[in-house]
Design a protein around this motif. Structure first.
Motif, PDB file in Angstrom:
ATOM      1  N   GLY A  15      11.788  -2.023 -13.049  1.00  0.00           N
ATOM      2  CA  GLY A  15      12.533  -3.067 -12.209  1.00  0.00           C
ATOM      3  C   GLY A  15      12.487  -2.854 -10.931  1.00  0.00           C
ATOM      4  N   GLY A  16      12.169  -1.597 -10.443  1.00  0.00           N
ATOM      5  CA  GLY A  16      12.054  -1.820  -8.991  1.00  0.00           C
ATOM      6  C   GLY A  16      11.061  -2.357  -8.139  1.00  0.00           C
ATOM      7  N   SER A  17      10.805  -2.109  -6.909  1.00  0.00           N
ATOM      8  CA  SER A  17       9.878  -2.802  -6.112  1.00  0.00           C
ATOM      9  C   SER A  17       9.251  -2.020  -5.095  1.00  0.00           C
ATOM     10  N   LEU A  18       8.014  -2.046  -4.601  1.00  0.00           N
ATOM     11  CA  LEU A  18       7.362  -1.487  -3.897  1.00  0.00           C
ATOM     12  C   LEU A  18       6.462  -2.512  -2.965  1.00  0.00           C
ATOM     13  N   ARG A  19       5.845  -2.163  -1.530  1.00  0.00           N
ATOM     14  CA  ARG A  19       5.096  -2.939  -1.172  1.00  0.00           C
ATOM     15  C   ARG A  19       3.834  -1.907  -0.459  1.00  0.00           C
ATOM     16  N   LEU A  20       2.591  -2.150  -0.955  1.00  0.00           N
ATOM     17  CA  LEU A  20       1.475  -1.386  -0.442  1.00  0.00           C
ATOM     18  C   LEU A  20       0.895  -2.134   0.621  1.00  0.00           C
ATOM     19  N   SER A  21       0.513  -1.260   1.543  1.00  0.00           N
ATOM     20  CA  SER A  21      -0.455  -1.929   2.583  1.00  0.00           C
ATOM     21  C   SER A  21      -1.643  -1.263   2.570  1.00  0.00           C
ATOM     22  N   CYS A  22      -2.692  -1.992   3.331  1.00  0.00           N
ATOM     23  CA  CYS A  22      -4.096  -1.473   3.522  1.00  0.00           C
ATOM     24  C   CYS A  22      -4.583  -1.823   4.762  1.00  0.00           C
ATOM     25  N   ALA A  23      -4.628  -0.885   5.690  1.00  0.00           N
ATOM     26  CA  ALA A  23      -5.250  -1.275   7.221  1.00  0.00           C
ATOM     27  C   ALA A  23      -6.466  -1.000   7.207  1.00  0.00           C
TER      28      ALA A  23
END
Length: 117
Positions: A15-23
């Motif tokens: 139920g949680g959230s994460l934000r992935l980043s790719c530089a």
């Protein structure tokens, strides 16, 4: 040569959230003309498409993540994001970002996402 560095993975409860980043970085590299995507690979399974975003902004999602995940890109920062909401245990995998254009394709090293209580 293009290099991709992912970040943002980790352990989260269902139920949680994460934000992935790719530089992305590289010499004479124009990020905005590349198609971008996120893929994932769970233990014992093949790598699968999660979401893509074209240079024109068109997005596409796997059925399993529609309505929960959002791919976006910031061309000024040479970065693509994956916002993941309402996470489920079956979302557990190593997540990889990809950029491609014509015959060129580059992958990041992957970031682990674990969804568990």
């Amino acid at each position: 040569q293009v290099q991709l560095v992912e970040s943002g993975g980790g352990l989260v409860q269902p139920g949680g959230s994460l934000r992935l980043s790719c530089a992305a970085s590289g010499s004479a590299f124009i990020f905005s003309i590349y198609k971008t995507g996120w893929y994932r690979q769970a233990p014992g399974k093949q790598r699968e498409l999660v979401a893509t975003a074209t240079s024109g902004g068109t997005t596409n999602y796997a059925d399993s993540v529609k309505g929960r995940f959002t791919i976006s890109r910031d061309n000024a920062k040479n970065t693509v994001y994956l916002q993941m909401n309402s996470l489920k245990p079956e979302d557990t995998a190593v997540y990889y970002c990809n950029i491609n254009r014509a015959t060129m394709s580059a992958w990041g090293q992957g970031t682990q996402v674990t969804v568990s209580s």
